[in-house]
Design a protein around this motif. Structure first.
Motif, mmCIF file in Angstrom:
data_model
loop_
_atom_site.group_PDB
_atom_site.id
_atom_site.type_symbol
_atom_site.label_atom_id
_atom_site.label_comp_id
_atom_site.label_asym_id
_atom_site.label_seq_id
_atom_site.Cartn_x
_atom_site.Cartn_y
_atom_site.Cartn_z
ATOM 1 N N LEU A 689 0.804 -1.223 0.000
ATOM 2 C CA LEU A 689 0.000 0.000 0.000
ATOM 3 C C LEU A 689 0.836 1.272 0.000
ATOM 4 C CD1 LEU A 689 -2.950 -0.828 2.445
ATOM 5 C CD2 LEU A 689 -2.977 -0.715 -0.041
ATOM 6 N N GLY A 690 1.977 1.237 0.646
ATOM 7 C CA GLY A 690 2.852 2.412 0.650
ATOM 8 C C GLY A 690 2.141 3.638 1.187
ATOM 9 N N SER A 691 2.270 4.757 0.456
ATOM 10 C CA SER A 691 1.658 6.012 0.906
ATOM 11 C C SER A 691 0.137 5.968 0.857
ATOM 12 C CB SER A 691 2.171 7.168 0.038
ATOM 13 O OG SER A 691 1.881 6.923 -1.329
ATOM 14 N N ALA A 692 -0.437 4.950 0.177
ATOM 15 C CA ALA A 692 -1.902 4.833 0.106
ATOM 16 C C ALA A 692 -2.504 4.421 1.446
ATOM 17 C CB ALA A 692 -2.293 3.832 -0.975
ATOM 18 N N TRP A 693 -1.672 4.044 2.408
ATOM 19 C CA TRP A 693 -2.203 3.737 3.747
ATOM 20 C C TRP A 693 -3.003 4.926 4.280
ATOM 21 C CZ3 TRP A 693 -3.273 -0.308 6.446
ATOM 22 C CH2 TRP A 693 -2.531 -1.488 6.333
ATOM 23 N N HIS A 694 -2.559 6.127 3.936
ATOM 24 C CA HIS A 694 -3.260 7.307 4.440
ATOM 25 C C HIS A 694 -4.682 7.377 3.880
ATOM 26 C CE1 HIS A 694 -3.643 11.917 4.901
ATOM 27 N NE2 HIS A 694 -3.888 11.337 6.065
ATOM 28 N N LEU A 695 -4.835 7.083 2.603
ATOM 29 C CA LEU A 695 -6.169 7.032 1.977
ATOM 30 C C LEU A 695 -7.059 6.004 2.678
ATOM 31 C CD1 LEU A 695 -5.282 7.014 -1.845
ATOM 32 C CD2 LEU A 695 -6.430 8.858 -0.614
ATOM 33 N N VAL A 696 -6.496 4.811 2.868
ATOM 34 C CA VAL A 696 -7.269 3.712 3.452
ATOM 35 C C VAL A 696 -7.688 4.041 4.882
ATOM 36 C CG1 VAL A 696 -7.172 1.287 4.147
ATOM 37 C CG2 VAL A 696 -6.158 1.995 1.974
ATOM 38 N N LEU A 697 -6.735 4.481 5.695
ATOM 39 C CA LEU A 697 -7.050 4.737 7.105
ATOM 40 C C LEU A 697 -7.986 5.928 7.264
ATOM 41 C CD1 LEU A 697 -3.588 4.084 8.812
ATOM 42 C CD2 LEU A 697 -5.555 2.559 8.631
ATOM 43 N N THR A 698 -7.835 6.941 6.413
ATOM 44 C CA THR A 698 -8.756 8.087 6.476
ATOM 45 C C THR A 698 -10.184 7.630 6.195
ATOM 46 O OG1 THR A 698 -7.021 9.608 5.736
ATOM 47 C CG2 THR A 698 -9.301 10.341 5.492
ATOM 48 N N THR A 699 -10.335 6.805 5.160
ATOM 49 C CA THR A 699 -11.665 6.301 4.804
ATOM 50 C C THR A 699 -12.241 5.459 5.937
ATOM 51 O OG1 THR A 699 -11.040 6.265 2.468
ATOM 52 C CG2 THR A 699 -12.955 4.968 3.096
ATOM 53 N N LEU A 700 -11.434 4.565 6.486
ATOM 54 C CA LEU A 700 -11.911 3.708 7.574
ATOM 55 C C LEU A 700 -12.266 4.537 8.806
ATOM 56 C CD1 LEU A 700 -9.401 0.718 7.255
ATOM 57 C CD2 LEU A 700 -11.806 0.776 6.549
ATOM 58 N N GLN A 701 -11.502 5.598 9.046
ATOM 59 C CA GLN A 701 -11.799 6.481 10.186
ATOM 60 C C GLN A 701 -13.192 7.095 10.052
ATOM 61 O OE1 GLN A 701 -9.660 10.169 10.229
ATOM 62 N NE2 GLN A 701 -9.569 10.257 12.459
#
Length: 791
Positions: A689-701
């Motif tokens: 995922l690399g920098s896309a972790w931020h996208l994923v975690l923001t959405t899950l938040q």
């Protein structure tokens, strides 16, 4: 049967008695009006007694004398007396079926059949006799074979329907026999050297076969050459005496040969020469009306009117194109580029819908073959100045799907002169995404901007179910079932996604890397192979990801069916994973953004994900919605596609003005399904995922906030006691079980971080730090705002 009976005394005795009895009957029937037949029959009876006495094996004695033995039957047929003709043909068939005739006798029999054909007598028995002559053994060859084939063709164009159909089946069988002989001939040992192929001789065309071919191969060559001539409305060289031929029947015969005997065309340069010089130019020429015709567009001023495409011809041409690409791609790389470009053009909105559906069915046949997809990319997309065929195919499929949602009724895509259902389909009555009425199951469909398009069939992965390509008996194009084109295009995209996955992950590249670490003696050839493989994998993604993302995002947005949504999500997950594996961050983030967008309410995506790395071009591609789109309509339509399962409040976001996040927001069953897919991707492929972790975690938040999940002892998220009367979150019972699963998946997501390598773990921690910073900045901003308000 015949070979076994040659050494069977009982069968030989039965054959001899049968012929003797037939001769006696023939002599009796002809004694008054046809004396020459009677005398010939009596002479042959004496001859048979002599042969029987002198030869232990009757067939060995019959063959040399067969020209004389058949003479009374030839004379009997010449009388044109129905009873005598029937008797004569029956006895000839006995001799032929027992392989008791010579080449000269076979020629005499064919001449006899020709005479009866011209007289219009016993047409079905003529066909029976002809097929026996050619299928029993190889005594009929060269000019005699051509005459027998022409006889059958002539009978195909008589007025009697039974004769026409029988002749068609006979011709198809005889054409196959001619090519089967080539395969059998190849198995026979031979020491005779053959001369080299002369291309000049082949270009001119001739009634004599190329000297570089063996006898049976020569006959097959001449037959195929003349089939091309006849389809092109030219005179045949070898099939002399042809008076009529339909283009549709000729195309069927060509397709049958090309489909059944690819090994012959691949082995013999003379046959592959015909593919390049005769078949491909012929197909391209016959496609001309289909290319020039633009439905709904007035024709340009011209003395010659624009010819409309003719369904039976276009359908048969596309069947041939399908076979040429699938079976002869390596022989016809340049020609296949033209054919594939034609298929793409056939999907234009200006083409008749039936023609577009035919092209889609051919594309589907090609999409299920990963090796073909690989060849397309290597031969075209990876070449600097070549047509990007693979990219064009995916883009054209996406454009077709979009056109079915965008074109108004009666536009260019509608079929003129046909009773077709309205392009804008009428969805069944829905209440919260469910059909009205007890016991009614919703039909799988797509709905977008008020247009409802049903999914009319489910095609198992790796299979095709063409409908229009199989309608060989139709003259007029059949009406297109509403939703059929989109259904086939949808399955094409899924198959292409699967083919890309197989080509990238199915080569054991990880094993190769491990081998490289352990084997010091790895040579340059292996390194070059790995380099080529790497370029291919990158080209597969580079050519496909934009078109695939746009099409899948539209379909995901429009899907009303859980199974269809699941297929789309799996394809998107696969692409995101493959892009991450190849370190292609832009397409990876674009597909992940699409998954995130699908997990949130429709107007939510445009506010939340736009705050993430606005400079990322991949995410810009994923934002397919226009900012000016009517969000209220979009939200209503989202609820029609999938029922609402949760109502909550938006998570305040620092980038939004005050008050923008007030009011309830709703999650549908599809949002939950997308959330599950996003969690699955993060859990299974967190390493890429690399920098896309931020996208994923923001959405899950945001999803956790909307669903009202709260942290409990031990760090896991729980539901239940927090949803009290004062809570602004409403959860339906239908989703309670899903929330338990999602809560467990969220917990496991962070537990599995122990298996990440240092780089991946760094990206996860960095994303968590960003979320923490954003939350603290928001809290500080809110605190400052409240203090200012008090003052």
């Amino acid at each position: 049967m015949a070979q076994g009976s040659q050494f069977n005394p009982v069968a030989m005795k039965k054959l001899l008695e049968g012929i003797q009895n037939d001769l006696k009957t023939l002599s009796s029937e002809s004694k008054k009006k046809h004396v020459e037949v009677k005398e010939s029959a009596e002479t042959v009876q004496l001859k048979l007694r002599t042969i029987s006495a002198k030869n232990e094996n009757l067939i060995t004695g019959l063959i040399p004398a067969s020209s004389e033995i058949i003479q009374p039957f030839v004379l009997g047929c010449a009388t044109k007396n129905p009873k005598i003709v029937q008797l004569s043909l029956s006895c000839v068939q006995k001799l032929v079926s027992h392989e008791a005739i010579s080449t000269a006798a076979a020629e005499a029999i064919i001449n006899m059949l020709w005479s009866l054909m011209e007289a219009g007598m016993e047409e079905l028995k003529l066909l029976q006799t002809a097929i026996l002559l050619i299928t029993t053994n190889c005594v009929v060859q060269h000019d005699s074979l051509a005459k027998a084939l022409v006889l059958c063709f002539r009978l195909h164009f008589t007025k009697d329907s039974t004769t026409i159909n029988t002749a068609a089946a006979t011709i198809k069988q005889l054409v196959s026999i001619v090519f089967d002989r080539v395969i059998a001939e190849d198995k026979l040992p031979t020491n005779e050297p053959l001369p080299e192929m002369d291309a000049g001789e082949l270009k001119a065309g001739s009634r004599t076969p190329p000297t570089s071919l063996k006898p049976c191969a020569g006959d097959a060559y001449l037959l195929f050459q003349d089939l091309c001539q006849l389809v092109n409305a030219d005179q045949p060289f070898w099939l002399l005496g042809m008076t009529e031929m339909t283009r549709t029947f000729g195309l069927e015969l060509l397709e049958s040969v090309l489909k059944t005997y690819p090994t012959i065309f691949q082995k013999y340069p003379e046959f592959s020469f015909m593919l390049k010089e005769r078949v491909c130019p012929l197909v391209i020429k016959l496609f001309s009306p289909s290319l020039k015709y633009r439905q709904g567009v007035p024709p340009p001023p011209s003395p010659a009117p624009v010819e409309k495409p003719f369904y039976p011809i276009v359908m048969r041409l596309l069947r041939i194109v399908s076979n040429l690409i699938k079976n002869y791609y390596l022989l016809l790389v340049t020609e296949c580029e033209i054919f594939l470009s034609l298929l793409v053009k056939f999907l234009d909105a200006e083409k008749p819908l039936w023609q577009r559906c035919l092209a889609l069915e051919v594309m589907h046949k090609l999409c299920v073959d990963p090796e073909l997809v690989k060849n397309f990319v290597i031969s075209y997309d990876m070449k600097p100045h070549s047509t990007k065929i693979f990219r064009d195919i995916i883009d054209s499929l996406g454009a077709f799907i979009q056109s079915r949602f965008m074109n108004p009724p009666g536009g260019p895509a509608a079929q003129s002169g046909l009773k077709v259902q309205d392009i804008q389909g009428t969805p069944p009555a829905l209440v919260a995404g469910l059909p009205v009425g007890g016991g009614v199951s919703p039909q799988p469909a797509f709905m977008y901007r008020g247009v409802w398009i049903p999914l009319v069939m489910n095609i198992p992965q790796g299979q095709t179910k063409p409908i229009f390509l199989e309608m060989l008996d139709k003259i007029d194009p059949p009406p297109v079932l509403e939703g059929y084109g989109v259904t086939v295009a949808f399955h094409c995209l899924l198959e292409l996604g699967k083919s890309v996955q197989i080509l990238i992950t199915g080569d054991n590249s990880e094993n190769k890397k491990e081998q490289n670490k352990t084997e010091d003696s790895q040579d340059n050839a292996d390194e070059q192979k790995d380099d080529v493989e790497s370029k291919l994998q990158n080209s597969l993604i580079d050519s496909s990801w934009c078109g695939m993302l746009a099409a899948l995002s539209l379909l995901l947005d429009a899907s009303t069916d859980e199974a269809a949504t699941e297929s789309i999500l799996k394809c998107q997950e696969s692409y995101a994973s493959l892009c991450g594996q190849l370190r292609l961050n832009t397409p990876r983030d674009a597909f992940i953004t699409s998954l995130c967008k699908g997990s949130l309410p429709p107007h939510y995506t445009l506010t939340v994900l736009n705050t993430q790395n606005n400079g990322n071009s991949g995410q810009k591609v994923a934002m397919s919605r226009s900012p000016s789109q009517d969000l209220q309509i979009a939200g209503t339509e989202a609820m029609e596609r999938s029922h609402v399962v949760a109502v909550g409040t938006a998570l305040p976001t620092a980038s939004l003005p005050a008050g923008a996040h007030q009011g309830p927001v709703m999650l549908t069953a599809k949002n939950i399904q997308c959330m599950r897919a996003l969690l699955s991707l993060a859990h299974c492929r967190g390493d890429m995922l690399g920098s896309a972790w931020h996208l994923v975690l923001t959405t899950l938040q945001h999803l956790v906030w909307i669903l009202g999940l709260k942290p409990s002892n031990g760090g896991s998220l729980k539901i239940g006691q927090q949803l009290n009367e004062s809570s602004s979150t409403v959860i339906t019972t239908a989703v309670m079980a899903d929330l338990q699963v999602l809560s467990a998946m969220l917990s496991r997501l962070f537990e599995s971080s122990q298996y990440l390598d240092d780089v991946a773990l760094h990206h996860l921690i960095d994303a968590l730090c960003k979320l923490s910073t954003e939350s603290m900045e928001l809290a500080y901003s809110n605190r400052v705002s409240k203090l200012l308000m008090k003052r």
